[in-house]
Scaffold this motif. Sequence first.
Motif, PDB file in Angstrom:
ATOM      1  N   LYS A 183      -4.948  43.295  21.074  1.00  0.00           N
ATOM      2  CA  LYS A 183      -6.023  42.187  20.559  1.00  0.00           C
ATOM      3  C   LYS A 183      -4.939  42.652  18.746  1.00  0.00           C
ATOM      4  O   LYS A 183      -4.195  41.150  18.189  1.00  0.00           O
ATOM      5  N   ALA A 184      -5.282  43.929  18.704  1.00  0.00           N
ATOM      6  CA  ALA A 184      -4.650  44.348  17.436  1.00  0.00           C
ATOM      7  C   ALA A 184      -2.582  43.985  17.068  1.00  0.00           C
ATOM      8  O   ALA A 184      -1.952  43.419  16.396  1.00  0.00           O
ATOM      9  N   THR A 185      -2.476  43.994  18.703  1.00  0.00           N
ATOM     10  CA  THR A 185      -0.628  43.953  18.724  1.00  0.00           C
ATOM     11  C   THR A 185      -0.626  42.342  19.045  1.00  0.00           C
ATOM     12  O   THR A 185       0.689  41.587  18.291  1.00  0.00           O
ATOM     13  N   ALA A 186      -1.468  41.639  19.580  1.00  0.00           N
ATOM     14  CA  ALA A 186      -1.174  40.118  19.190  1.00  0.00           C
ATOM     15  C   ALA A 186      -0.722  39.491  18.381  1.00  0.00           C
ATOM     16  O   ALA A 186      -0.503  38.896  17.336  1.00  0.00           O
ATOM     17  N   LEU A 187      -2.109  39.991  17.533  1.00  0.00           N
ATOM     18  CA  LEU A 187      -2.689  39.649  16.011  1.00  0.00           C
ATOM     19  C   LEU A 187      -0.660  40.337  15.056  1.00  0.00           C
ATOM     20  O   LEU A 187      -0.554  38.851  14.324  1.00  0.00           O
ATOM     21  N   ALA A 188      -0.701  41.316  15.245  1.00  0.00           N
ATOM     22  CA  ALA A 188       0.741  41.671  14.600  1.00  0.00           C
ATOM     23  C   ALA A 188       1.833  40.935  15.032  1.00  0.00           C
ATOM     24  O   ALA A 188       3.051  40.775  13.983  1.00  0.00           O
ATOM     25  N   LYS A 189       2.283  40.722  16.179  1.00  0.00           N
ATOM     26  CA  LYS A 189       3.260  39.753  17.061  1.00  0.00           C
ATOM     27  C   LYS A 189       3.186  38.672  15.772  1.00  0.00           C
ATOM     28  O   LYS A 189       4.094  37.829  15.524  1.00  0.00           O
ATOM     29  N   SER A 190       1.592  37.651  15.985  1.00  0.00           N
ATOM     30  CA  SER A 190       2.298  36.391  14.972  1.00  0.00           C
ATOM     31  C   SER A 190       1.751  36.302  13.423  1.00  0.00           C
ATOM     32  O   SER A 190       2.377  36.028  12.338  1.00  0.00           O
ATOM     33  N   LEU A 191       1.739  37.851  13.269  1.00  0.00           N
ATOM     34  CA  LEU A 191       2.507  37.634  11.063  1.00  0.00           C
ATOM     35  C   LEU A 191       3.493  37.882  11.567  1.00  0.00           C
ATOM     36  O   LEU A 191       3.555  38.168  10.364  1.00  0.00           O
ATOM     37  N   GLY A 192       4.512  38.043  11.977  1.00  0.00           N
ATOM     38  CA  GLY A 192       5.708  39.101  11.809  1.00  0.00           C
ATOM     39  C   GLY A 192       5.798  41.068  11.505  1.00  0.00           C
ATOM     40  O   GLY A 192       6.416  40.667  10.987  1.00  0.00           O
ATOM     41  N   VAL A 193       5.074  41.294  12.025  1.00  0.00           N
ATOM     42  CA  VAL A 193       4.767  42.734  11.931  1.00  0.00           C
ATOM     43  C   VAL A 193       4.973  43.409  12.574  1.00  0.00           C
ATOM     44  O   VAL A 193       4.264  42.933  13.929  1.00  0.00           O
ATOM     45  N   GLU A 194       4.527  44.678  12.793  1.00  0.00           N
ATOM     46  CA  GLU A 194       4.585  45.671  14.022  1.00  0.00           C
ATOM     47  C   GLU A 194       3.131  46.696  13.578  1.00  0.00           C
ATOM     48  O   GLU A 194       3.072  47.200  12.934  1.00  0.00           O
ATOM     49  N   VAL A 195       2.501  47.120  14.232  1.00  0.00           N
ATOM     50  CA  VAL A 195       1.553  47.987  14.718  1.00  0.00           C
ATOM     51  C   VAL A 195       2.700  49.240  14.712  1.00  0.00           C
ATOM     52  O   VAL A 195       2.912  49.229  15.890  1.00  0.00           O
ATOM     53  N   THR A 196       2.120  51.027  13.343  1.00  0.00           N
ATOM     54  CA  THR A 196       3.156  51.837  13.686  1.00  0.00           C
ATOM     55  C   THR A 196       1.793  52.574  13.541  1.00  0.00           C
ATOM     56  O   THR A 196       2.670  53.640  14.108  1.00  0.00           O
ATOM     57  N   GLY A 197       0.616  52.819  13.594  1.00  0.00           N
ATOM     58  CA  GLY A 197      -0.433  53.582  13.873  1.00  0.00           C
ATOM     59  C   GLY A 197      -1.722  53.368  13.743  1.00  0.00           C
ATOM     60  O   GLY A 197      -2.058  52.700  13.945  1.00  0.00           O
ATOM     61  N   VAL A 198      -2.680  54.723  13.762  1.00  0.00           N
ATOM     62  CA  VAL A 198      -4.073  54.330  13.386  1.00  0.00           C
ATOM     63  C   VAL A 198      -4.540  54.628  12.370  1.00  0.00           C
ATOM     64  O   VAL A 198      -4.008  56.107  11.636  1.00  0.00           O
ATOM     65  N   LYS A 199      -5.472  53.914  11.911  1.00  0.00           N
ATOM     66  CA  LYS A 199      -5.286  54.588  10.474  1.00  0.00           C
ATOM     67  C   LYS A 199      -6.804  55.564  10.708  1.00  0.00           C
ATOM     68  O   LYS A 199      -6.984  56.415  10.231  1.00  0.00           O
TER      69      LYS A 199
END
Length: 249
Positions: A183-199
């Motif tokens: 779900k995070a990957t799908a949201l990031a894609k829709s926002l035009g960004v990429e997931v790079t790690g976990v905080k």
Amino acid sequence: MSQENKNDKSYYVIIALSVVLVLMSATIYAISQNGSEKGTENTISMSGYAEQKVVPDTATLNIGVVVQSETAKEASDENAALMSAVIAELKAMGLQDREIKTSYVSVYPVYNYENERTITGYSASNSVQITTTNLDNLSEIIDRSTAAGANEIGSISFSVSDDMQKQLREDLMNEAVTDASSKATALAKSLGVEVTGVKASSISENGGSRVYYDYDIATEEMGSGAVSTPVQPGESTVSMSVQVTYYIE
């Protein structure tokens, strides 16, 4: 130097210091704001969920004896004798001391309120809580307890033991994390960004809902030739939720 010139110089010094302090305060504020924004603007949070349906492996039920008599001692003595017989029967079936726990004991007067309140007798109650993982014995526990003198059977609840939850925990955690990640990957894609790690991440577990079976001793025929009391554990749900904060860029 005249006193007037000294006053003028002091005035300009104060003005200059005031300007410097204002600029320093503005700079510090801007830096702090920038830092706090960087801590939040480059992350997204997402929850993940997973569950499994399992057949419960643990049952808990209350078995009791209630006796009324003319005196408190008579009621208490008769109750004790019957409850001792019930417990002896339970142990004869193989139940251990750790599976049998006294849950309620009381002796109280019984009143008649027709004209004025008068004591007509005494009621003695004693019940034990049975916790067992041998679900195949539940019907026999109920039937043999009532045959030995028990006249109160509380609601039976089924649950998932800690051992079974531990076996399921790893699979549920992996599924919940995968759910959050997708779900995070799908949201990031829709926002035009990429997931790079976990905080940061956290989990929340649900040990399983309880299933209740109401058994009313007064409505059952426990005489000779009566069929065994049917008890079915049904299914219980074990679930896990995760909350994950991801870095994005």
